[in-house]
Write an enzyme that holds these catalytic residues in place. Sequence first.
Site, PDB file in Angstrom:
ATOM      1  N   GLN A 106     -16.879 -20.122 -26.980  1.00  0.00           N
ATOM      2  CA  GLN A 106     -15.446 -19.985 -26.754  1.00  0.00           C
ATOM      3  C   GLN A 106     -15.011 -18.548 -27.000  1.00  0.00           C
ATOM      4  O   GLN A 106     -15.715 -17.783 -27.647  1.00  0.00           O
ATOM      5  CB  GLN A 106     -14.627 -20.889 -27.700  1.00  0.00           C
ATOM      6  CG  GLN A 106     -14.670 -22.353 -27.367  1.00  0.00           C
ATOM      7  CD  GLN A 106     -15.894 -23.025 -27.948  1.00  0.00           C
ATOM      8  OE1 GLN A 106     -16.368 -22.654 -29.001  1.00  0.00           O
ATOM      9  NE2 GLN A 106     -16.437 -23.995 -27.246  1.00  0.00           N
ATOM     10  N   ARG A 118     -12.362 -12.537 -29.810  1.00  0.00           N
ATOM     11  CA  ARG A 118     -13.606 -12.930 -30.483  1.00  0.00           C
ATOM     12  C   ARG A 118     -14.336 -13.904 -29.568  1.00  0.00           C
ATOM     13  O   ARG A 118     -13.964 -15.062 -29.429  1.00  0.00           O
ATOM     14  CB  ARG A 118     -13.324 -13.597 -31.826  1.00  0.00           C
ATOM     15  CG  ARG A 118     -14.583 -14.185 -32.477  1.00  0.00           C
ATOM     16  CD  ARG A 118     -14.325 -14.721 -33.881  1.00  0.00           C
ATOM     17  NE  ARG A 118     -13.237 -15.668 -33.944  1.00  0.00           N
ATOM     18  CZ  ARG A 118     -13.376 -17.006 -33.966  1.00  0.00           C
ATOM     19  NH1 ARG A 118     -14.586 -17.549 -33.913  1.00  0.00           N
ATOM     20  NH2 ARG A 118     -12.321 -17.784 -34.050  1.00  0.00           N
ATOM     21  N   TYR A 119     -15.381 -13.411 -28.921  1.00  0.00           N
ATOM     22  CA  TYR A 119     -16.251 -14.273 -28.130  1.00  0.00           C
ATOM     23  C   TYR A 119     -17.248 -14.862 -29.113  1.00  0.00           C
ATOM     24  O   TYR A 119     -18.115 -14.163 -29.623  1.00  0.00           O
ATOM     25  CB  TYR A 119     -16.970 -13.475 -27.040  1.00  0.00           C
ATOM     26  CG  TYR A 119     -16.061 -13.027 -25.927  1.00  0.00           C
ATOM     27  CD1 TYR A 119     -15.946 -13.796 -24.779  1.00  0.00           C
ATOM     28  CD2 TYR A 119     -15.314 -11.869 -26.026  1.00  0.00           C
ATOM     29  CE1 TYR A 119     -15.103 -13.391 -23.751  1.00  0.00           C
ATOM     30  CE2 TYR A 119     -14.467 -11.467 -25.007  1.00  0.00           C
ATOM     31  CZ  TYR A 119     -14.370 -12.231 -23.875  1.00  0.00           C
ATOM     32  OH  TYR A 119     -13.533 -11.839 -22.860  1.00  0.00           O
ATOM     33  N   CYS A 120     -17.097 -16.129 -29.414  1.00  0.00           N
ATOM     34  CA  CYS A 120     -17.938 -16.841 -30.365  1.00  0.00           C
ATOM     35  C   CYS A 120     -18.998 -17.580 -29.541  1.00  0.00           C
ATOM     36  O   CYS A 120     -18.676 -18.521 -28.806  1.00  0.00           O
ATOM     37  CB  CYS A 120     -17.074 -17.801 -31.175  1.00  0.00           C
ATOM     38  SG  CYS A 120     -17.928 -18.554 -32.555  1.00  0.00           S
ATOM     39  N   VAL A 121     -20.246 -17.151 -29.640  1.00  0.00           N
ATOM     40  CA  VAL A 121     -21.287 -17.559 -28.705  1.00  0.00           C
ATOM     41  C   VAL A 121     -22.436 -18.243 -29.445  1.00  0.00           C
ATOM     42  O   VAL A 121     -22.835 -17.819 -30.526  1.00  0.00           O
ATOM     43  CB  VAL A 121     -21.807 -16.325 -27.933  1.00  0.00           C
ATOM     44  CG1 VAL A 121     -22.872 -16.716 -26.932  1.00  0.00           C
ATOM     45  CG2 VAL A 121     -20.657 -15.606 -27.235  1.00  0.00           C
TER      46      VAL A 121
END
Length: 152
Positions: A106, A118-121
Amino acid sequence: MASYRKPDERELRRRLSRIQYEVTQHEGTERPFDNEYHAEKRSGIYVDIVSGEPLFASVHKFDSGTGWPSFFQPLEPDHIVEKRDFRLFLPRTEVRCRYGDSDLGQVFPDGPAPTGLRYCVNSAALRFIPRDQLEETGYGQYLGLFDGESSS
Protein backbone atom coordinates in the site's frame (compact mmCIF):
# COMPACT_ATOMS: atom_id res chain seq x y z
CA MET A 1 13.80 -0.61 -23.00
CA ALA A 2 13.47 -4.05 -21.45
CA SER A 3 10.36 -6.13 -22.00
CA TYR A 4 8.55 -6.93 -18.77
CA ARG A 5 5.77 -9.48 -18.63
CA LYS A 6 3.89 -11.70 -16.25
CA PRO A 7 4.65 -15.40 -16.76
CA ASP A 8 1.81 -17.88 -17.08
CA GLU A 9 0.30 -19.53 -14.00
CA ARG A 10 2.37 -22.69 -14.29
CA GLU A 11 5.63 -20.75 -14.47
CA LEU A 12 4.60 -18.55 -11.52
CA ARG A 13 3.90 -21.58 -9.35
CA ARG A 14 7.23 -23.11 -10.34
CA ARG A 15 9.34 -19.98 -9.74
CA LEU A 16 7.75 -18.40 -6.67
CA SER A 17 7.83 -19.58 -3.09
CA ARG A 18 4.52 -20.07 -1.29
CA ILE A 19 4.69 -16.63 0.38
CA GLN A 20 5.81 -14.89 -2.83
CA TYR A 21 2.88 -16.42 -4.69
CA GLU A 22 0.38 -15.58 -1.94
CA VAL A 23 1.57 -11.97 -1.67
CA THR A 24 1.85 -11.17 -5.38
CA GLN A 25 -1.09 -13.14 -6.74
CA HIS A 26 -3.61 -13.17 -3.86
CA GLU A 27 -2.91 -9.88 -2.07
CA GLY A 28 -1.39 -11.60 0.93
CA THR A 29 0.76 -9.86 3.52
CA GLU A 30 3.95 -11.13 5.04
CA ARG A 31 4.75 -10.71 8.72
CA PRO A 32 6.29 -7.41 9.79
CA PHE A 33 9.95 -7.53 10.87
CA ASP A 34 10.11 -11.16 9.68
CA ASN A 35 10.80 -10.58 6.00
CA GLU A 36 13.83 -10.36 3.78
CA TYR A 37 14.25 -6.65 3.07
CA HIS A 38 12.81 -4.59 5.94
CA ALA A 39 16.32 -4.04 7.35
CA GLU A 40 18.26 -4.17 4.06
CA LYS A 41 20.91 -1.40 4.06
CA ARG A 42 22.92 -2.11 0.89
CA SER A 43 22.75 0.17 -2.15
CA GLY A 44 20.72 -1.16 -5.04
CA ILE A 45 17.31 -1.42 -6.60
CA TYR A 46 14.22 -3.50 -5.96
CA VAL A 47 12.46 -5.14 -8.89
CA ASP A 48 9.18 -7.05 -9.16
CA ILE A 49 9.79 -10.71 -8.31
CA VAL A 50 7.37 -11.69 -11.11
CA SER A 51 8.28 -9.49 -14.09
CA GLY A 52 11.64 -7.94 -13.19
CA GLU A 53 10.39 -4.41 -13.73
CA PRO A 54 12.34 -1.87 -11.65
CA LEU A 55 10.20 -0.44 -8.85
CA PHE A 56 12.17 1.13 -5.98
CA ALA A 57 15.73 2.16 -5.07
CA SER A 58 17.65 2.11 -1.82
CA VAL A 59 18.21 5.87 -2.11
CA HIS A 60 14.44 6.31 -1.59
CA LYS A 61 14.16 3.78 1.25
CA PHE A 62 13.62 4.79 4.87
CA ASP A 63 12.92 3.10 8.19
CA SER A 64 9.21 3.62 8.84
CA GLY A 65 9.24 1.45 11.96
CA THR A 66 6.50 -0.74 10.45
CA GLY A 67 8.62 -3.83 9.76
CA TRP A 68 8.21 -3.70 5.98
CA PRO A 69 10.44 -2.04 3.40
CA SER A 70 9.25 1.55 2.97
CA PHE A 71 10.06 4.02 0.22
CA PHE A 72 9.09 7.69 -0.21
CA GLN A 73 8.88 7.39 -4.00
CA PRO A 74 9.05 4.77 -6.74
CA LEU A 75 12.09 4.42 -8.97
CA GLU A 76 9.88 4.25 -12.08
CA PRO A 77 6.50 5.90 -11.38
CA ASP A 78 5.05 4.50 -14.62
CA HIS A 79 5.62 0.98 -13.29
CA ILE A 80 3.34 1.58 -10.29
CA VAL A 81 -0.45 1.32 -10.47
CA GLU A 82 -2.54 2.57 -7.56
CA LYS A 83 -5.98 1.14 -6.74
CA ARG A 84 -8.36 2.12 -3.97
CA ASP A 85 -8.89 -0.75 -1.54
CA PHE A 86 -12.05 -0.88 0.59
CA ARG A 87 -11.54 -4.33 2.18
CA LEU A 88 -10.82 -2.89 5.61
CA PHE A 89 -12.86 -0.34 7.55
CA LEU A 90 -10.88 2.60 6.20
CA PRO A 91 -10.05 2.93 2.51
CA ARG A 92 -6.42 2.35 1.55
CA THR A 93 -4.50 2.67 -1.68
CA GLU A 94 -3.11 -0.61 -2.97
CA VAL A 95 0.02 -0.51 -5.14
CA ARG A 96 0.66 -3.00 -7.92
CA CYS A 97 3.28 -3.17 -10.61
CA ARG A 98 2.13 -2.40 -14.14
CA TYR A 99 3.50 -5.29 -16.20
CA GLY A 100 3.66 -8.15 -13.69
CA ASP A 101 0.38 -7.08 -12.05
CA SER A 102 1.88 -8.15 -8.72
CA ASP A 103 0.35 -6.86 -5.53
CA LEU A 104 3.15 -4.97 -3.78
CA GLY A 105 1.51 -3.42 -0.72
CA GLN A 106 0.00 0.00 0.00
CA VAL A 107 0.88 3.67 -0.20
CA PHE A 108 0.04 6.02 2.68
CA PRO A 109 0.24 9.82 3.01
CA ASP A 110 2.43 9.72 6.14
CA GLY A 111 5.93 9.48 4.70
CA PRO A 112 8.90 11.84 4.84
CA ALA A 113 9.80 14.75 2.58
CA PRO A 114 10.06 15.36 -0.24
CA THR A 115 6.89 13.43 -1.21
CA GLY A 116 5.14 12.84 2.11
CA LEU A 117 4.36 9.32 0.89
CA ARG A 118 5.15 5.91 2.37
CA TYR A 119 5.12 3.00 -0.05
CA CYS A 120 4.85 0.08 2.36
CA VAL A 121 5.90 -2.98 0.34
CA ASN A 122 6.06 -6.70 1.02
CA SER A 123 9.60 -8.08 0.65
CA ALA A 124 8.07 -11.20 -0.91
CA ALA A 125 7.02 -9.11 -3.92
CA LEU A 126 10.56 -7.90 -4.52
CA ARG A 127 13.97 -9.04 -5.66
CA PHE A 128 16.91 -6.91 -4.56
CA ILE A 129 19.66 -6.17 -7.07
CA PRO A 130 22.81 -4.85 -5.30
CA ARG A 131 24.53 -1.87 -6.87
CA ASP A 132 27.57 -3.93 -7.88
CA GLN A 133 25.34 -6.31 -9.88
CA LEU A 134 23.22 -3.72 -11.73
CA GLU A 135 25.28 -3.76 -14.93
CA GLU A 136 25.51 -7.55 -15.21
CA THR A 137 21.78 -8.05 -14.53
CA GLY A 138 20.64 -5.53 -17.15
CA TYR A 139 19.87 -2.60 -14.84
CA GLY A 140 23.05 -0.59 -15.47
CA GLN A 141 21.07 2.53 -16.35
CA TYR A 142 20.43 2.98 -12.59
CA LEU A 143 24.10 3.13 -11.55
CA GLY A 144 24.01 6.95 -11.58
CA LEU A 145 21.63 6.92 -8.61
CA PHE A 146 24.52 5.83 -6.44
CA ASP A 147 27.19 8.32 -7.60
CA GLY A 148 29.06 9.54 -4.54
CA GLU A 149 28.18 6.50 -2.42
CA SER A 150 30.92 4.14 -1.35
CA SER A 151 30.52 0.50 -2.36
CA SER A 152 29.03 -1.70 0.34
